[in-house]
Enzyme design. Structure first.
Site, PDB file in Angstrom:
ATOM      1  N   GLU A   5     -13.315 -37.854  53.350  1.00 28.17           N
ATOM      2  CA  GLU A   5     -13.753 -37.109  52.174  1.00 28.17           C
ATOM      3  C   GLU A   5     -14.424 -37.324  50.814  1.00 28.17           C
ATOM      4  OE1 GLU A   5     -13.287 -32.819  53.069  1.00 28.17           O
ATOM      5  OE2 GLU A   5     -14.707 -32.280  51.115  1.00 28.17           O
ATOM      6  N   MET A  33      -6.299 -42.813  30.766  1.00 32.35           N
ATOM      7  CA  MET A  33      -5.760 -43.941  31.482  1.00 32.35           C
ATOM      8  C   MET A  33      -5.562 -45.027  32.173  1.00 32.35           C
ATOM      9  SD  MET A  33      -8.822 -42.683  35.096  1.00 32.35           S
ATOM     10  CE  MET A  33      -9.319 -40.792  35.076  1.00 32.35           C
ATOM     11  N   GLY A  92      -1.571 -43.917  32.056  1.00 33.04           N
ATOM     12  CA  GLY A  92      -1.813 -43.695  33.805  1.00 33.04           C
ATOM     13  C   GLY A  92      -1.241 -44.198  34.310  1.00 33.04           C
ATOM     14  N   LYS A 120     -14.733 -51.421  44.570  1.00 28.63           N
ATOM     15  CA  LYS A 120     -14.724 -50.278  44.652  1.00 28.63           C
ATOM     16  C   LYS A 120     -16.308 -49.951  45.746  1.00 28.63           C
ATOM     17  CE  LYS A 120     -11.236 -48.670  41.730  1.00 28.63           C
ATOM     18  NZ  LYS A 120     -10.199 -47.577  40.864  1.00 28.63           N
TER      19      LYS A 120
HETATM   20  P1  NDP Z   1     -15.677 -48.420  34.530  1.00 29.85           P
HETATM   21  O1  NDP Z   1     -16.313 -50.021  33.883  1.00 29.85           O
HETATM   22  O2  NDP Z   1     -16.578 -48.159  36.058  1.00 29.85           O
HETATM   23  O3  NDP Z   1     -16.461 -47.774  32.567  1.00 29.85           O
HETATM   24  C1  NDP Z   1     -16.187 -47.433  31.795  1.00 29.85           C
HETATM   25  C2  NDP Z   1     -16.313 -46.865  30.989  1.00 29.85           C
HETATM   26  O4  NDP Z   1     -15.505 -46.620  30.045  1.00 29.85           O
HETATM   27  C3  NDP Z   1     -18.029 -46.136  30.297  1.00 29.85           C
HETATM   28  O5  NDP Z   1     -18.453 -44.718  30.825  1.00 29.85           O
HETATM   29  C4  NDP Z   1     -18.264 -47.048  29.709  1.00 29.85           C
HETATM   30  O6  NDP Z   1     -19.355 -46.675  28.798  1.00 29.85           O
HETATM   31  C5  NDP Z   1     -16.899 -46.813  28.732  1.00 29.85           C
HETATM   32  N1  NDP Z   1     -16.586 -47.774  27.925  1.00 29.85           N
HETATM   33  C6  NDP Z   1     -16.323 -48.708  27.911  1.00 29.85           C
HETATM   34  N2  NDP Z   1     -15.576 -49.874  26.730  1.00 29.85           N
HETATM   35  C7  NDP Z   1     -15.798 -48.329  26.069  1.00 29.85           C
HETATM   36  C8  NDP Z   1     -15.030 -48.589  23.882  1.00 29.85           C
HETATM   37  N3  NDP Z   1     -15.490 -49.476  23.975  1.00 29.85           N
HETATM   38  N4  NDP Z   1     -15.569 -47.412  23.913  1.00 29.85           N
HETATM   39  C9  NDP Z   1     -16.362 -46.155  24.620  1.00 29.85           C
HETATM   40  N5  NDP Z   1     -16.729 -45.790  25.546  1.00 29.85           N
HETATM   41  C10 NDP Z   1     -16.219 -47.024  26.681  1.00 29.85           C
HETATM   42  O7  NDP Z   1     -14.119 -48.057  34.057  1.00 29.85           O
HETATM   43  P2  NDP Z   1     -13.366 -48.004  35.065  1.00 29.85           P
HETATM   44  O8  NDP Z   1     -13.991 -46.153  35.160  1.00 29.85           O
HETATM   45  O9  NDP Z   1     -12.956 -47.957  36.477  1.00 29.85           O
HETATM   46  O10 NDP Z   1     -11.989 -47.159  34.110  1.00 29.85           O
HETATM   47  C11 NDP Z   1     -11.850 -47.088  33.162  1.00 29.85           C
HETATM   48  C12 NDP Z   1     -10.451 -47.092  32.866  1.00 29.85           C
HETATM   49  O11 NDP Z   1      -9.525 -45.880  33.484  1.00 29.85           O
HETATM   50  C13 NDP Z   1      -9.805 -48.374  33.269  1.00 29.85           C
HETATM   51  O12 NDP Z   1      -9.179 -48.830  31.704  1.00 29.85           O
HETATM   52  C14 NDP Z   1      -9.016 -48.473  34.469  1.00 29.85           C
HETATM   53  O13 NDP Z   1      -7.967 -49.478  33.901  1.00 29.85           O
HETATM   54  C15 NDP Z   1      -7.922 -47.217  34.188  1.00 29.85           C
HETATM   55  N6  NDP Z   1      -8.500 -46.716  35.550  1.00 29.85           N
HETATM   56  C16 NDP Z   1      -6.626 -46.051  35.610  1.00 29.85           C
HETATM   57  C17 NDP Z   1      -6.668 -45.845  37.131  1.00 29.85           C
HETATM   58  C18 NDP Z   1      -5.090 -45.559  37.024  1.00 29.85           C
HETATM   59  O14 NDP Z   1      -4.225 -45.658  38.058  1.00 29.85           O
HETATM   60  N7  NDP Z   1      -4.078 -44.934  35.843  1.00 29.85           N
HETATM   61  C19 NDP Z   1      -7.319 -46.249  38.692  1.00 29.85           C
HETATM   62  C20 NDP Z   1      -8.978 -46.246  37.573  1.00 29.85           C
HETATM   63  C21 NDP Z   1      -8.994 -46.540  36.708  1.00 29.85           C
HETATM   64  P3  NDP Z   1     -20.300 -47.296  28.925  1.00 29.85           P
HETATM   65  O15 NDP Z   1     -21.356 -45.936  30.630  1.00 29.85           O
HETATM   66  O16 NDP Z   1     -21.564 -46.651  27.926  1.00 29.85           O
HETATM   67  O17 NDP Z   1     -20.730 -49.258  29.933  1.00 29.85           O
END
Ligand code: NDP
Length: 287
Positions: free
Chosen positions: A78, A220, A244, A66
């Protein structure tokens, strides 16, 4: 030639975007091809160029591309600018015209909440996670005029970073961050799990006091049934839990609108998607 679209990612075989976009197209009588496109981690730009050369008109972009999609585009909406990431690319007819990048994840979440009759004006919102998804939804959430947004993350510096970045657009909303273990001992109106923890049946360490009898718990992530986070919240008395899947369909509808100028009805496609996930999970369980 039938216009061609794709969702690009790595991995990509799990993506339900082809099912969703083909269903939208059937509904509106639009002819299109929509496929999954796998790209090597270091080969995103080449894969996009090859797709365009073969007449590709648009792409959805998923993990981990992305940010690269945002960088690659010559023109950005935007919404993409505020998220610094893109999940939708629009390719013009001529290869000399600029590629447009947009981000429909945030509006997908807001539209899904609206579909369920939820607005966030004056609400206290907790977001778990500070990754790409949180970054993408923050501006549209702030636009709804919540009273407070707390971002709690395993690595608190990422939460503080987002707060710093978005604070100037927070208006009257109290936008702040904390480590996951430091969430204040209080109830929230909406708790959004924007971590992928549920996908591996994990639950972030959360105090029981987060959930009250007016709390909406939104994950999500999604699967064939309630996620661990949804079950946890329900057991603590949440008034409502949502996954989600609706957000996925709504962000796709917004991409569809960009490409085809028509907004599909998402309700039947929500049902189709849920049935499909249930069916494929049952089939996998009996293998
Ligand atoms: P990223 O990898 O960019 O971020 C993941 C975040 O979750 C980070 O802040 C990470 O913390 C935290 N994290 C990961 N594993 C754990 C855990 N076991 N316990 C606690 N915190 C955790 O992922 P995205 O933000 O892109 O996606 C997040 C979720 O949202 C996914 O499940 C994705 O599939 C879902 N999603 C759903 C969408 C939909 O349309 N339904 C659209 C976009 C996303 P740290 O920074 O400490 O590593």
């Amino acid at each position: 030639m039938t216009p061609s679209y794709a969702v690009i990612g790595n991995p990509i075989e799990h993506s339900r975007s082809p099912l969703i976009h083909r269903a939208f197209a059937r509904q509106l009588g639009i002819e299109l091809i929509y496929d999954r496109l796998w790209a090597p981690i270091d080969g995103f730009a080449e894969a996009v160029a090859a797709f365009r050369e073969h007449g590709g008109r648009g792409m959805n972009v998923t993990v981990p591309f992305k940010l690269e999609a945002y960088d690659l585009a010559e023109q950005r909406s935007e919404r993409a600018d505020r998220a610094l990431a893109a999940n939708t690319l629009v390719f013009p007819d001529s290869t000399s015209d600029p590629v447009l990048a947009d981000n429909t994840d945030g509006v997908g979440l807001i539209n899904d909440l609206a579909f369920h009759g939820v607005t966030l004006t004056g609400s206290r919102v907790l977001i778990l996670g500070a990754g790409g998804a949180t970054r993408g939804v923050l501006a549209p959430l702030l636009d709804q005029g919540p009273q407070e947004i707390l971002i709690a993350n395993r690595n608190p510096d990422r939460a503080y970073g987002l707060v710093e970045e978005f604070n100037d657009t927070a208006g009257a909303c109290r936008l702040h961050g904390c480590p996951l273990e430091g969430i204040e001992d209080t109830r929230f109106d909406v708790v959004i799990n924007a971590t992928p923890a549920s996908l591996s049946a994990q639950l972030p360490p959360l105090p029981d006091t987060l959930i009250g009898d007016r709390t909406l718990a939104y994950d999500m992530a999604y699967g064939p049934g309630p996620t661990v986070f949804m079950s946890w919240a329900e057991a603590r008395g949440a008034v409502r839990t949502l996954d989600g899947m609706g957000m996925l369909v709504e962000q796709a509808a917004e991409s569809f609108l960009l490409w085809h100028g028509q907004r599909p009805d998402t309700a039947p496609v929500r049902n189709l998607l849920r049935d499909d996930i249930r069916r494929t999970t049952e089939a996998a369980d009996t293998d």
